[in-house]
Motif scaffolding. Structure first.
Motif, short mmCIF file in Angstrom:
data_model
loop_
_atom_site.label_atom_id
_atom_site.label_comp_id
_atom_site.label_asym_id
_atom_site.label_seq_id
_atom_site.Cartn_x
_atom_site.Cartn_y
_atom_site.Cartn_z
N MET A 1 0.84 -1.21 0.00
CA MET A 1 0.00 0.00 0.00
C MET A 1 0.87 1.25 0.00
N ASP A 2 0.30 2.35 -0.54
CA ASP A 2 1.01 3.62 -0.41
C ASP A 2 0.66 4.22 0.96
N LYS A 3 1.22 5.41 1.22
CA LYS A 3 1.04 6.02 2.56
C LYS A 3 -0.43 6.27 2.88
N ALA A 4 -1.17 6.77 1.88
CA ALA A 4 -2.58 7.12 2.13
C ALA A 4 -3.39 5.86 2.46
N ASP A 5 -3.14 4.78 1.72
CA ASP A 5 -3.87 3.53 1.99
C ASP A 5 -3.47 2.92 3.33
N THR A 6 -2.18 3.04 3.66
CA THR A 6 -1.72 2.53 4.96
C THR A 6 -2.44 3.29 6.07
N ASN B 1 6.76 -6.50 8.26
CA ASN B 1 7.28 -6.01 6.99
C ASN B 1 8.32 -7.02 6.52
N LEU B 2 8.29 -7.33 5.23
CA LEU B 2 9.31 -8.23 4.69
C LEU B 2 10.50 -7.40 4.20
N MET B 3 10.24 -6.50 3.28
CA MET B 3 11.32 -5.71 2.69
C MET B 3 11.13 -4.21 2.83
N ILE B 4 9.87 -3.77 2.76
CA ILE B 4 9.62 -2.32 2.70
C ILE B 4 9.17 -1.82 4.07
N PRO B 5 9.89 -0.85 4.63
CA PRO B 5 9.51 -0.37 5.97
C PRO B 5 8.14 0.28 5.97
N ARG B 6 7.30 -0.15 6.86
CA ARG B 6 5.98 0.48 7.06
C ARG B 6 5.75 0.58 8.56
N GLU B 7 5.03 1.61 8.98
CA GLU B 7 4.81 1.81 10.41
C GLU B 7 3.40 2.35 10.60
#
Ligand SMILES: C[S@@+](CC[C@H](N)C(=O)[O-])C[C@H]1O[C@@H](n2cnc3c(N)ncnc32)[C@H](O)[C@@H]1O
Length: 369
Positions: free
Chosen positions: A299-304, A325-331
């Motif tokens: 997802m992009d930032k808005a969807d997150t 997260n597997l590869m892409i940092p999300r918080e």
């Protein structure tokens, strides 16, 4: 699920027939109790099925890919209509000369869409579905390559080791050789990842690594040196291409759990939908526990932000949450962090103990309202 569901992507290829997330870490983070209402991402279905051991009231498992829903329907039917021996044979853990004969017992239990999907994919049924999704086929090829490069004898020897000291010694003296390091440099090659839209230079690695290849090399080294190999069925699948034996298997397949899962099997409700839109139409304060897999990476930032806002609204005060997260940092978005609060000690522990070892982040949260 109606086809016009908002945001639904029409996917129909079966990607996962196994969960590649350690259910023991989900269970530590979620602490599921009797009568809980639980949200999960369906994927291979293993973790969701295992949660039935704790007698939750209901589990809504959601997946954007209809084929994953058909897989869950099939696994549910197998628990309803088969005995334990037949279940293992049907899924592919034991030999069976003609699995389509077992499938006949299950077919009337499936929705018309799932029935037609499985009739069109009879070859997967014949092979035993458990290691025959797209990702699992890739894992089998990768495991062949790894065994060939390391040598079959050494790989078998690794799984016979009984202490972490023995594992570390084998890793340092024989395993972590040039061929092993080459695999990571080749698989996580900067140019190749950039073609797929992942530019490693932009990422910060929590483990201090300078690149994806270094980070994944460390993650694999951690699994071999710091976690008992004999009980790590993920490592066995990545290196042997199959479970080591019938003891080291996911909880939902263990004989002692068969009856409770069978008894509770109707408590799982599989849904095909984009989770952020499905949650949008659920009531406030519904869930006691939510397992989000690593869907935020897609997802992009808005969807997150949308997803976590819905998670907050639909979860009860005190509810528990896990995501990876597997590869892409999300918080969790900053403005929600005072309501979706990370449990740092537990997160550190489940990140360290995670037998599936490939995730850059495994984290546990509590909802405060
Ligand atoms: C994110 S993938 C990763 C696999 C996972 N780590 C595992 O061990 O099974 C898991 C599942 O999420 C589903 N998925 C991805 N984005 C989704 C979304 N927005 N809503 C619901 N399911 C989603 C995929 O179809 C896939 O079956």
């Amino acid at each position: 699920m109606k086809p016009e569901t908002k945001g639904q992507v029409q996917l129909s290829k079966l990607i996962f027939t196994h969960n590649w997330e350690d259910p023991a870490m989900d269970e530590r983070a979620l602490q599921i109790k009797a009568d809980d209402t639980v949200f999960t991402i369906t994927s291979g279905g293993c973790n969701t099925l295992g949660f039935l051991r704790f007698n939750p009231r209901q589990i809504y498992c959601v997946d954007i890919n209809a084929a994953q829903t058909y897989l869950m329907e099939l696994k549910q039917a197998a628990f309803r209509y088969l005995d334990y021996e037949e279940l293992l044979a049907f899924l592919g853990l034991r030999h069976h000369p003609k699995r389509s004969l077992i499938f006949r017992k299950l077919i009337s239990d499936l929705s018309p869409e799932a029935r037609s999907f499985w009739l069109n994919n009879n070859s997967l049924i014949e092979k035993g579905i458990i290691m025959n999704g797209r990702y699992e086929r890739f894992v089998k090829i990768a495991s062949w390559l790894l065994r060939t490069l390391q040598g079959y004898g050494k790989t078998k020897r690794l799984f016979g080791l009984k202490t972490l000291e023995e594992q570390k010694k084998l890793y340092d003296t024989e395993w972590n050789n040039g061929r092993w390091q080459w695999i990571f440099k080749t698989l996580f090659n900067k140019k190749r990842l950039a073609k797929g839209g992942l530019d490693g230079d932009y990422f910060h690695f929590d483990d201090g690594s300078a690149s994806f290849s270094e980070s994944f090399h460390k993650r694999a080294g951690h699994a071999i040196c710091d976690l008992p190999v004999q009980t790590n069925y993920f490592l066995a699948l990545y290196l042997l291409g199959h479970y080591q034996n019938e003891k080291s298997i996911p909880a939902y397949l263990q004989q002692e759990n068969f009856n409770v899962i069978k008894k509770n099997i109707d408590r799982i409700h599989p849904v095909t939908a984009d989770s952020k839109y499905w949650l949008e139409v659920q009531q406030d304060n519904l869930f006691d526990a939510m397992a989000l897999s690593n869907i935020c990476e897609l997802m992009d930032k808005a969807d997150t932000h949308k997803l976590f806002s819905e998670v907050l609204r639909t979860s009860k005060p005190g509810a528990r949450l896990i995501f990876r997260n597997l590869m892409i940092p999300r918080e969790v978005p900053e403005n929600l962090q005072s309501n979706i609060i990370q449990d740092s000690d537990l997160s550190k522990e489940i990140q360290f103990q995670d037998r599936s070892f490939v995730y850059g982040k495994v984290a546990a949260y509590t909802i405060v309202k």
